[in-house]
Design a protein around this motif. Sequence first.
Motif: not given
Length: 394
Positions: A261-262, A142-143, A137-139, A17-18
């Motif tokens: 959706a992700i 989304a991040t 991959n979805a997480y 995220f950063c």
Amino acid sequence: MFKAPLGGLIPFLGLLFCGTLCAAMIVPFMAFFIVQGLGHEPRVISLYSLLAICLTVAVNRAFARRIDAGQRVFPLVGIAALSYGAATASLMVAPNLWVVLSLGVLGFGVSSSAVSTMFSLGGSLAERSDVGRPRFNAYMRATSSTAWMVGPAVAFLVADRVSHVAVFATGFGTSLIWLGLWWCILPRDIVAPSPPRAPDAAANTAATRALWMAGAFVFCLSSAHSLTFSALPLFYVQEVGLPGYAPGTAFSVKTFVEVFAIFATPLLIARIGMRAALLGTTVLAVVTIQLLSMVHSYPQMLAGAALEGLYYGFYASLGISYVQSFAPDRPAQATAIYWNTVMISGVLAGPAVGFIAQAYDFRTVVQVASGVALGAAVVLVLGRRASEAAQTAE
């Protein structure tokens, strides 16, 4: 070894995220800074983007080979973070075009490799933690999407309320946090080696062909999204006559739906399978983009933005897993191919939008984007034959 349940992977997502937040503050701001901040012609944006993207593509390929060969990932993330810090510091001290085209291109070009590196490492960590690669991959997507919700807003708010140079100061401060997280979270000896490659030359050739067909699909659908993304703000304001704040609201609605959706993508794959989910997503993209070209009111814009977020959220998560599925023995190189393709499609979309809009209008750009998305569906169907050939060769 870096083993942990999904909860133990949260620090890794914080690091992702950063790093993504740093990129999200600078990437969309640079074009604005070159034109509004430095007073140069828009064509300079193309020069900067071309140099930065070419460098990123080269670095992604080089880093991917190192990762698949089993070399340490820790220094690769550090190089990206240090490069970003150096570029923002340079522009904070000397905000001029020559610094942009030298240290800016070098620093931001190298730092952009962090996305591909982190996704390559994340897939490996997920498998070691008994978490499915598509799920993680979805997480990660989304991040990344959440970071992109925050980053551009922060950059333009700082530029408007303080100054353009203050954006680079903010980026430099954020890079220090990125470096701190990198140093504290990522193990020094962390690696993500690829599994042994099949010795059969025919199998490898067929797998490579299938991988590049998957890359062609990503290129088509990413190009359709990039064309739409670039044209819609001007289409809404200039041709539909919506208020100036409308594009920002549409982007917020799109991104909000995109995140949900992700997260729903792993369930979608479990229910109908990867290829069927991708084909359905591509058809949804074709229909959605056509509907966006028919928008005539604010409520229609919001509904279209929600549909856009739905298809792009599915695609963002499915696309990377789809490409990786064709190279289980080269996951980092497959990830690099995915991100390089996404970036190249974004760069090419800019001149294409300008050319089409100059000859016709922005509505036509959106309609052309729908046709490009339809091309993605054709490539996906053709890619099935390449996939079956690869499985037969094995």
